[in-house]
Design a protein around this motif. Structure first.
Motif, PDB file in Angstrom:
ATOM      1  N   TYR A  33       7.479  -3.384  71.528  1.00 51.03           N
ATOM      2  CA  TYR A  33       8.544  -4.359  71.317  1.00 51.03           C
ATOM      3  C   TYR A  33       9.730  -4.078  72.235  1.00 51.03           C
ATOM      4  O   TYR A  33      10.894  -4.306  71.866  1.00 51.03           O
ATOM      5  N   HIS A  36      12.414  -6.739  72.969  1.00 51.60           N
ATOM      6  CA  HIS A  36      13.511  -6.959  72.029  1.00 51.60           C
ATOM      7  C   HIS A  36      14.627  -5.949  72.241  1.00 51.60           C
ATOM      8  O   HIS A  36      15.799  -6.261  72.002  1.00 51.60           O
ATOM      9  N   TYR A 228      14.143   3.455  66.900  1.00 52.43           N
ATOM     10  CA  TYR A 228      14.395   2.040  66.637  1.00 52.43           C
ATOM     11  C   TYR A 228      13.229   1.448  65.865  1.00 52.43           C
ATOM     12  O   TYR A 228      12.087   1.922  65.938  1.00 52.43           O
ATOM     13  N   TYR A 230      11.345  -2.331  64.590  1.00 47.95           N
ATOM     14  CA  TYR A 230      11.251  -3.778  64.768  1.00 47.95           C
ATOM     15  C   TYR A 230      10.377  -4.325  63.654  1.00 47.95           C
ATOM     16  O   TYR A 230       9.225  -3.910  63.499  1.00 47.95           O
ATOM     17  N   LEU A 235      15.488  -6.246  65.008  1.00 49.56           N
ATOM     18  CA  LEU A 235      15.520  -4.960  65.678  1.00 49.56           C
ATOM     19  C   LEU A 235      16.643  -4.113  65.086  1.00 49.56           C
ATOM     20  O   LEU A 235      17.785  -4.566  65.008  1.00 49.56           O
TER      21      LEU A 235
END
Length: 239
Positions: A33, A36, A228, A230, A235
């Motif tokens: 991802y 993003h 991080y 998602y 996000l």
């Protein structure tokens, strides 16, 4: 010098954001991802503008991603190299321009320049006026697709022009590249054009899958790994 906030707490807190005239390569494995993450960095704040060149998704899908990031959508423009293949009658608008395929690098470059000129005009005429020169962010998702359509030398020349344009605009450019699809020579060649690199790693052995990134080359430093998440279009960056 203007500083671009990134939406990444560590970067904005410790460095104040990204300096103007910065180009950033996001190197990521598949299914990370990373696009993003790029949209987060490229999301315009009030008084800023963004151009998103998309070779992987249609402009409508990318617009949805920027909307979820909280972008003011009349300050975001799209150059779509996907949709016209299936809808050849599409016409350009002020904030959405279309090229026939990711191979049409010349049209991409021309339409990027025209869109930026229009944004600058809007920025100059804004009431109240914003920062001058009008801050512009660029996002290209993805360089991987450009390399699949064009030889490395051709893609390099295109990106050389674009990255220099970002520098002259005192903007910020964000470029996504799948590191597992290309050899080290290709990656090293693209890196030459960048001021810094965001390295992304994933651990598929854990559930849910863990994803982290670090920034290499920001003020001569490398950040720690930053987690991080998602999920369902959202996000979340820790730290």
């Amino acid at each position: 010098m203007y500083l671009y906030k990134t939406g990444i707490p560590l970067i904005d807190r410790e460095f104040g954001g990204l300096r103007a005239a910065t180009n950033i390569l996001i190197l990521a494995p598949p299914l990370a991802y990373a696009e993003h993450l790029a949209y987060r960095i490229a999301c315009p704040l009030p008084g800023e503008w963004t151009v998103a060149i998309t070779t992987d998704e249609g402009a409508a899908d990318v617009a949805g991603a920027f909307r979820r990031q909280g972008a003011v959508m009349n300050h975001v423009g799209f150059i779509d190299a996907v949709t016209k293949t299936s809808v050849p009658t599409l016409r350009d608008t002020t904030k959405a321009k279309f090229v026939t395929s990711p191979l049409d690098l010349t049209s991409m470059g021309i339409k990027f320049s025209r869109m930026v000129e229009d944004m600058w005009k809007e920025g100059v005429m804004a009431d109240p006026p914003g920062p001058m020169p009008p801050p512009v962010r660029l996002c290209i998702n993805s360089v991987s697709t450009l390399l699949l359509y064009a030889r490395l030398e051709v893609t390099f020349k295109f990106l050389h022009v674009i990255t220099n344009r970002v520098k002259k605009l005192e903007g910020v450019g964000v470029y996504v590249l799948n590191r597992e699809s290309f050899d080290e020579r290709t990656i090293a060649t693209i890196k030459q054009l960048m001021n810094m690199v965001v390295e992304v790693r994933t651990d598929d052995g854990r559930q849910p899958v863990e994803r982290d990134f670090r920034v290499v080359g920001i003020r001569g430093r490398t950040t720690p790994w930053i987690r991080y998440l998602y999920d369902d279009g959202a996000l979340t960056i820790e730290g």
